[in-house]
Design an enzyme around this catalytic site. Structure first.
Site, PDB file in Angstrom:
ATOM      1  N   TYR A   1      84.785  72.591  40.687  1.00  0.00           N
ATOM      2  CA  TYR A   1      83.415  72.188  41.443  1.00  0.00           C
ATOM      3  C   TYR A   1      82.806  73.313  42.516  1.00  0.00           C
ATOM      4  CZ  TYR A   1      81.312  68.412  40.067  1.00  0.00           C
ATOM      5  OH  TYR A   1      80.840  67.385  39.031  1.00  0.00           O
TER       6      TYR A   1
ATOM      7  N   GLU B   1      79.986  73.310  43.965  1.00  0.00           N
ATOM      8  CA  GLU B   1      78.465  73.212  44.531  1.00  0.00           C
ATOM      9  C   GLU B   1      77.866  74.151  45.831  1.00  0.00           C
ATOM     10  OE1 GLU B   1      76.788  69.070  44.732  1.00  0.00           O
ATOM     11  OE2 GLU B   1      77.863  68.715  43.265  1.00  0.00           O
TER      12      GLU B   1
ATOM     13  N   LYS C   1      69.715  84.113  24.203  1.00  0.00           N
ATOM     14  CA  LYS C   1      68.980  84.433  23.014  1.00  0.00           C
ATOM     15  C   LYS C   1      69.127  86.369  22.319  1.00  0.00           C
ATOM     16  CE  LYS C   1      65.927  80.549  23.540  1.00  0.00           C
ATOM     17  NZ  LYS C   1      66.425  80.148  24.323  1.00  0.00           N
TER      18      LYS C   1
ATOM     19  N   ASP D   1      58.390  83.198  31.428  1.00  0.00           N
ATOM     20  CA  ASP D   1      59.822  82.491  31.060  1.00  0.00           C
ATOM     21  C   ASP D   1      59.764  84.174  30.087  1.00  0.00           C
ATOM     22  OD1 ASP D   1      61.396  81.481  29.720  1.00  0.00           O
ATOM     23  OD2 ASP D   1      60.535  79.428  29.603  1.00  0.00           O
TER      24      ASP D   1
ATOM     25  N   THR E   1      66.531  82.170  29.346  1.00  0.00           N
ATOM     26  CA  THR E   1      68.031  81.877  29.355  1.00  0.00           C
ATOM     27  C   THR E   1      68.803  83.080  28.429  1.00  0.00           C
ATOM     28  OG1 THR E   1      67.506  82.072  26.940  1.00  0.00           O
ATOM     29  CG2 THR E   1      67.419  79.756  27.963  1.00  0.00           C
TER      30      THR E   1
ATOM     31  N   ARG F   1      75.691  79.967  26.441  1.00  0.00           N
ATOM     32  CA  ARG F   1      74.621  79.903  26.647  1.00  0.00           C
ATOM     33  C   ARG F   1      74.094  79.327  27.699  1.00  0.00           C
ATOM     34  NH1 ARG F   1      72.431  76.763  23.102  1.00  0.00           N
ATOM     35  NH2 ARG F   1      73.350  78.548  21.361  1.00  0.00           N
TER      36      ARG F   1
HETATM   37  N1  DSN Z   1      65.266  75.790  21.308  1.00  0.00           N
HETATM   38  C1  DSN Z   1      64.987  77.439  21.780  1.00  0.00           C
HETATM   39  C2  DSN Z   1      64.023  78.213  20.655  1.00  0.00           C
HETATM   40  O1  DSN Z   1      64.599  78.341  19.607  1.00  0.00           O
HETATM   41  O2  DSN Z   1      62.926  78.721  20.607  1.00  0.00           O
HETATM   42  C3  DSN Z   1      63.906  77.555  22.950  1.00  0.00           C
HETATM   43  O3  DSN Z   1      63.798  76.549  23.560  1.00  0.00           O
END
Ligand code: DSN
Length: 478
Positions: A64, A66, A273, A241, A270, A279
């Site tokens: 943990y 925090e 990607k 974003d 994120t 992730r």
């Molecule tokens: N789920 C993602 C996507 O496929 O674009 C975005 O949250």
């Protein structure tokens, strides 16, 4: 490092897991086999490196932590401090940001952290000030009521869903749609492109607290300099974003007006990607918002995931290597080759092409819904996802579009020649699929007819195409 090290690591891990629950070990092995065999064109997916994957399977998971680096609510966080600080340092260097918060577990979480930070920074409210100075326990019922009313009454302007915006930018299925009074800007119906004059007009009328740029299905660059000017003209905070295109920013494909970091007050992303990490999520900002951003946990996040922060540090270190810029450029080259191959074969593309990592097909010209096309492609070994197109007449469930992207196939090493071959396979499936009917004879938006021989033949060609580009070539499980 010996070529065998990665195989040995994964094999040993599976042996240990198999001794406890063999079905899980089997599922992990099956997932690798499935990923190896399918032509993965989901624009938001990728293949993280073995080092990144292995970093997540260890005792950091047990801790943990925090709080923030050097200021934790639990004892014994010195090693977590090391990896969190490393991840933040790599992120700051990579993106040229002055502050990086690497605790968010996902993109939604990163956006929530950013929304909280902006609200806390911008909204004048005695109740909120109490909450900010950690006197949450002193808040009276009346304070909570005032807080809900004041925070829930803020305005957000973001890209509409059917133009490629994201649920977390103030839409009803997400908490942001309940936190904010949302209005959207769309795209020009003739070109499919963002019309910045219309965005400016909407901002003047609506006077948002937050102007959001960023998308999950817009196949073009966004001029963040112009968006910042629009935000400034109405006193809005400008948030980007960049979840989908963070890898293209990291790889310096998007620079100048198209790099969000120098233009936005706050940037979220994120990490899994186009950035090709584990992730998770991340927030970048300047010093003004840093303190509020760092309150993300426990304000809106559960305990940080130290094993994932460690993996973020590894992946971000990889993204700082010179070959990542080459990878990022190849993602875009491949998307453009795929778009050209589809256009040449008569497929309609939203905006007529791409200048990022994704291509949005309008399959209504083939007489299909997105759902029918998605399933027919899947039957043929091609993994995509259906997606709304601007002014979509089939709604968000059936849709009229198919979104495809190249980060994953580029990681495997496929190049522009293979993208043309991929376009041919997609075209074959779409042109050989016809809409099906319901039992009562009415047209179905889900059923479709595709000769299984065609599906099998395309799947075989897809497998042959991938055979030259093995996935995780250093890993053998048997
Ligand atoms: N789920 C993602 C996507 O496929 O674009 C975005 O949250």
């Amino acid at each position: 490092m010996s070529r065998n090290a990665e195989s040995t690591a994964f094999r040993s891990a599976l042996e240990v897991i198999r001794a406890v629950e063999p079905r899980v070990a089997d599922a992990i092995g099956a997932e690798l086999a499935d990923q190896r065999e399918s032509l993965k064109l989901i624009a938001s997916e990728n293949y993280a490196s073995p080092a990144t994957l292995l970093t997540m399977g260890n005792w950091f998971s047990d801790k943990y932590a925090e709080g923030t680096v050097g200021r934790r609510f639990y004892a014994g966080c010195q090693n977590v401090d090391t990896v969190e600080a490393l991840a933040a340092e790599h992120a700051k260097e990579l993106f040229g940001a002055s502050h990086a918060y690497v605790q968010p577990h996902s993109g939604i979480d990163a956006n929530l952290v950013a929304f909280w930070a902006v609200l806390a920074d911008r909204v004048e409210s005695p109740a909120l000030k109490k909450a900010q100075v950690r006197q949450v326990n002193d808040l009276t019922e009346a304070d909570w009521f005032a807080l809900r009313r004041e925070l829930g009454n803020q305005r957000m302007l973001g890209m509409s869903l059917d133009a490629g915006g994201h649920l977390t930018h103030g839409f009803r299925p997400n908490i942001s749609g309940k936190m904010f009074d949302q209005r959207s800007y769309g795209t020009d119906p003739a070109t499919g492109l963002i019309d910045y004059d219309r965005v400016a007009e909407a901002a003047r009328e609506f006077k948002p607290l937050i102007l959001v740029a960023g998308y999950s299905a817009y196949p073009r660059k966004v001029n963040f300099r112009i968006m910042r000017e629009i935000a400034d003209s109405v006193g809005a905070t400008f948030m980007v974003d960049m979840a989908h295109f963070a890898g293209l920013v990291a790889g310096k494909v998007f620079t100048g007006d198209f790099d969000p970091v120098p233009h936005a007050h706050i940037v979220t992303t994120t990490t899994h990607k186009s950035l090709r990490g584990p992730r998770g999520g991340m927030v970048l900002c300047g010093p003004e918002l840093a303190d509020q951003v760092d309150r993300g946990c426990p304000m809106v996040l559960g305990g940080p995931l130290p094993h994932v922060m460690a993996a973020k540090a590894v992946a971000l270190a990889e993204a700082r290597r010179p070959d990542f810029a080459d990878y990022a450029q190849r993602i875009v080259d491949n998307a453009q080759a795929l778009a050209e191959g589809l256009l040449r074969r008569g497929t309609t593309l939203v905006t007529g092409g791409t200048d990022n990592h994704l291509v949005l097909l309008d399959v209504s010209g083939h007489g299909l819904t997105g759902r029918q096309a998605e399933q027919a492609l899947l039957d043929s070994g091609i993994v995509t996802n259906r997606n709304a197109v601007p002014q979509d007449r089939n709604g968000a469930w059936y849709t009229s579009g198919i979104r495809i992207g190249t980060p994953a196939l580029t990681t495997r090493g496929l190049g522009t020649a293979e993208m043309d071959a991929t376009a041919e396979l997609i075209h074959t499936v779409l042109s050989q699929t016809t809409p099906g009917a319901n039992a009562d004879g009415t047209p179905s938006k889900a059923k479709y007819v595709l000769d299984p021989a065609v599906a099998d033949s395309v799947a075989k060609q897809a497998t042959d195409l991938l055979a030259g580009f093995p996935l995780y070539p250093t890993v053998t499980l048997d």
